[in-house]
Design a protein around this motif. Sequence first.
Motif: not given
Length: 127
Positions: A20-21, A24-25, A28
């Motif tokens: 998930e991290k 998301n990175s 973005n």
Amino acid sequence: MTDKSNDPIAMWQKMVGEMEKGFNSFANQAMSSPEFSQAVNRAGGVAAGAQKQLGDLMEKYLVSVNLPSREQVTSLAERLQSIEGQIGEIKSMLSQMAASSGISQGSDTALRPPRTKRPPSEGGEQT
């Protein structure tokens, strides 16, 4: 109790959290680029154009089958509402005029013209 290092649920949660991290990175970074905003604008423009074309096609179809479009029905409803409002105003003005002149609103005999036509005579003559 089980050891946290060997717990499959804890390992799964940690793996999903890391994924998930990373996602998301990546998202973005992608959304901050001007190319992404241009692509989104183009997609929005294409969708708006397609919607307009579909609306035009539906309008032509409804005209061909002699049915009113949504816009025409809405316009008719607005006109009808305006006419009903005007009729209500006319009724209230007539009621006020009748009240001020002393005519009772229940009887319509005062509003009828006098009867001047005579019925045919008994002899069968008609003129």
